[in-house]
Motif scaffolding. Structure first.
Motif, PDB file in Angstrom:
ATOM      1  N   SER A  33      -7.735   1.115  -9.021  1.00 32.85           N
ATOM      2  CA  SER A  33      -7.812   2.154  -7.983  1.00 32.85           C
ATOM      3  C   SER A  33      -7.552   1.577  -6.600  1.00 32.85           C
ATOM      4  CB  SER A  33      -9.167   2.854  -8.027  1.00 32.85           C
ATOM      5  OG  SER A  33      -9.273   3.619  -9.204  1.00 32.85           O
ATOM      6  N   ALA A  34      -8.049   0.379  -6.340  1.00 32.86           N
ATOM      7  CA  ALA A  34      -7.812  -0.261  -5.037  1.00 32.86           C
ATOM      8  C   ALA A  34      -6.321  -0.506  -4.830  1.00 32.86           C
ATOM      9  CB  ALA A  34      -8.595  -1.562  -4.929  1.00 32.86           C
ATOM     10  N   LEU A  35      -5.655  -1.029  -5.854  1.00 31.06           N
ATOM     11  CA  LEU A  35      -4.214  -1.270  -5.749  1.00 31.06           C
ATOM     12  C   LEU A  35      -3.451   0.040  -5.586  1.00 31.06           C
ATOM     13  CD1 LEU A  35      -3.835  -4.071  -8.446  1.00 31.06           C
ATOM     14  CD2 LEU A  35      -3.751  -4.352  -5.958  1.00 31.06           C
ATOM     15  N   LEU A  36      -3.882   1.063  -6.269  1.00 32.43           N
ATOM     16  CA  LEU A  36      -3.250   2.376  -6.163  1.00 32.43           C
ATOM     17  C   LEU A  36      -3.391   2.935  -4.748  1.00 32.43           C
ATOM     18  CD1 LEU A  36      -1.875   4.689  -7.826  1.00 32.43           C
ATOM     19  CD2 LEU A  36      -4.161   5.601  -8.147  1.00 32.43           C
ATOM     20  N   VAL A  37      -4.585   2.841  -4.200  1.00 39.17           N
ATOM     21  CA  VAL A  37      -4.839   3.331  -2.839  1.00 39.17           C
ATOM     22  C   VAL A  37      -3.978   2.573  -1.830  1.00 39.17           C
ATOM     23  CG1 VAL A  37      -6.583   3.321  -0.999  1.00 39.17           C
ATOM     24  CG2 VAL A  37      -7.137   4.274  -3.242  1.00 39.17           C
ATOM     25  N   LEU A  38      -3.946   1.254  -1.929  1.00 34.55           N
ATOM     26  CA  LEU A  38      -3.166   0.456  -0.980  1.00 34.55           C
ATOM     27  C   LEU A  38      -1.673   0.735  -1.113  1.00 34.55           C
ATOM     28  CD1 LEU A  38      -5.143  -2.881  -1.187  1.00 34.55           C
ATOM     29  CD2 LEU A  38      -5.096  -1.268   0.727  1.00 34.55           C
ATOM     30  N   LYS A  39      -1.211   0.882  -2.328  1.00 34.84           N
ATOM     31  CA  LYS A  39       0.202   1.192  -2.556  1.00 34.84           C
ATOM     32  C   LYS A  39       0.547   2.532  -1.904  1.00 34.84           C
ATOM     33  CE  LYS A  39       3.525   1.950  -6.275  1.00 34.84           C
ATOM     34  NZ  LYS A  39       3.730   1.962  -7.726  1.00 34.84           N
ATOM     35  N   HIS A  40      -0.298   3.522  -2.117  1.00 32.58           N
ATOM     36  CA  HIS A  40      -0.047   4.852  -1.550  1.00 32.58           C
ATOM     37  C   HIS A  40      -0.072   4.808  -0.017  1.00 32.58           C
ATOM     38  CE1 HIS A  40       0.130   9.204  -1.472  1.00 32.58           C
ATOM     39  NE2 HIS A  40      -0.835   9.182  -0.580  1.00 32.58           N
ATOM     40  N   ILE A  41      -1.054   4.151   0.541  1.00 31.75           N
ATOM     41  CA  ILE A  41      -1.175   4.090   2.001  1.00 31.75           C
ATOM     42  C   ILE A  41      -0.010   3.323   2.619  1.00 31.75           C
ATOM     43  CG2 ILE A  41      -2.573   3.167   3.900  1.00 31.75           C
ATOM     44  CD1 ILE A  41      -5.043   3.900   2.244  1.00 31.75           C
ATOM     45  N   SER A  42       0.512   2.324   1.917  1.00 33.71           N
ATOM     46  CA  SER A  42       1.587   1.504   2.487  1.00 33.71           C
ATOM     47  C   SER A  42       2.893   2.281   2.660  1.00 33.71           C
ATOM     48  CB  SER A  42       1.840   0.265   1.625  1.00 33.71           C
ATOM     49  OG  SER A  42       2.569   0.578   0.458  1.00 33.71           O
ATOM     50  N   LYS A  43       2.997   3.434   2.050  1.00 33.46           N
ATOM     51  CA  LYS A  43       4.232   4.217   2.123  1.00 33.46           C
ATOM     52  C   LYS A  43       4.425   4.895   3.476  1.00 33.46           C
ATOM     53  CE  LYS A  43       4.283   5.129  -2.827  1.00 33.46           C
ATOM     54  NZ  LYS A  43       4.195   6.171  -3.858  1.00 33.46           N
ATOM     55  N   SER A  44       3.361   5.006   4.257  1.00 28.34           N
ATOM     56  CA  SER A  44       3.456   5.710   5.538  1.00 28.34           C
ATOM     57  C   SER A  44       2.763   4.911   6.639  1.00 28.34           C
ATOM     58  CB  SER A  44       2.804   7.085   5.429  1.00 28.34           C
ATOM     59  OG  SER A  44       2.730   7.698   6.692  1.00 28.34           O
ATOM     60  N   LYS A  45       3.445   4.738   7.757  1.00 23.97           N
ATOM     61  CA  LYS A  45       2.854   3.987   8.868  1.00 23.97           C
ATOM     62  C   LYS A  45       1.615   4.681   9.427  1.00 23.97           C
ATOM     63  CE  LYS A  45       6.946   1.528  10.147  1.00 23.97           C
ATOM     64  NZ  LYS A  45       7.845   1.048  11.165  1.00 23.97           N
ATOM     65  N   LYS A  46       1.565   5.999   9.309  1.00 21.45           N
ATOM     66  CA  LYS A  46       0.389   6.702   9.841  1.00 21.45           C
ATOM     67  C   LYS A  46      -0.778   6.697   8.855  1.00 21.45           C
ATOM     68  CE  LYS A  46       1.367  11.471   8.554  1.00 21.45           C
ATOM     69  NZ  LYS A  46       1.511  12.835   9.040  1.00 21.45           N
ATOM     70  N   GLY A  47      -0.543   6.246   7.614  1.00 18.12           N
ATOM     71  CA  GLY A  47      -1.614   6.172   6.635  1.00 18.12           C
ATOM     72  C   GLY A  47      -1.657   7.401   5.744  1.00 18.12           C
ATOM     73  N   SER A  48      -2.832   7.662   5.207  1.00 14.91           N
ATOM     74  CA  SER A  48      -2.993   8.770   4.274  1.00 14.91           C
ATOM     75  C   SER A  48      -4.366   9.409   4.457  1.00 14.91           C
ATOM     76  CB  SER A  48      -2.840   8.265   2.840  1.00 14.91           C
ATOM     77  OG  SER A  48      -2.910   9.328   1.928  1.00 14.91           O
ATOM     78  N   LYS A  49      -4.419  10.697   4.221  1.00 14.36           N
ATOM     79  CA  LYS A  49      -5.694  11.405   4.264  1.00 14.36           C
ATOM     80  C   LYS A  49      -6.458  11.176   2.969  1.00 14.36           C
ATOM     81  CE  LYS A  49      -4.295  15.081   7.393  1.00 14.36           C
ATOM     82  NZ  LYS A  49      -4.157  16.540   7.569  1.00 14.36           N
ATOM     83  N   ARG A  50      -7.770  11.320   3.065  1.00 19.12           N
ATOM     84  CA  ARG A  50      -8.646  11.094   1.920  1.00 19.12           C
ATOM     85  C   ARG A  50      -8.273  12.002   0.735  1.00 19.12           C
ATOM     86  NH1 ARG A  50     -13.015  12.438  -0.913  1.00 19.12           N
ATOM     87  NH2 ARG A  50     -14.609  10.859  -1.308  1.00 19.12           N
TER      88      ARG A  50
END
Length: 110
Positions: A33-50
């Motif tokens: 799950s940690a790797l999944l979260v980081l992978k998803h967040i890395s796709k956008s410079k502004k990050g991701s919502k919860r």
């Protein structure tokens, strides 16, 4: 161009492997799950919502237990924030360092 080439060499290199190794060694059952979260967040410079992160984890669990997905996300976010991977800015979770984000995106997304 020289600066761009140096930057690319850094994010292509092994200098940041410890960021990956730490998760593999210390996150136990939360590693996926940690790797999944980081992978998803890395796709956008502004990050991701919860809510988007929760959707990612819920899907990875086969949409079988939304409460379990939420509990796991709470733990993962707490750990990633405490370990310096992420920070929260308004409603977005994003990488603390743009360099680490670019490394992560280059290694796990591209």
């Amino acid at each position: 161009k020289l600066l761009d080439a140096a930057y690319q060499k850094i994010i292509d290199g092994k200098q940041f492997n410890t960021w990956v190794e730490r998760i593999k060694e210390q996150y136990g059952s939360l590693e996926k799950s940690a790797l999944l979260v980081l992978k998803h967040i890395s796709k956008s410079k502004k990050g991701s919502k919860r809510k988007n992160l929760l959707q990612q984890i819920n899907q990875s669990m086969g949409d079988s237990d939304p409460q379990k997905a939420d509990d796991e996300l709470v733990q993962v976010l707490r750990m990633l924030l405490n370990d310096g991977y992420l920070l929260k800015k308004e409603k977005y979770y994003l990488f603390r360092s743009p360099l680490i984000r670019d490394f992560w995106n280059n290694r796990f997304v591209k």
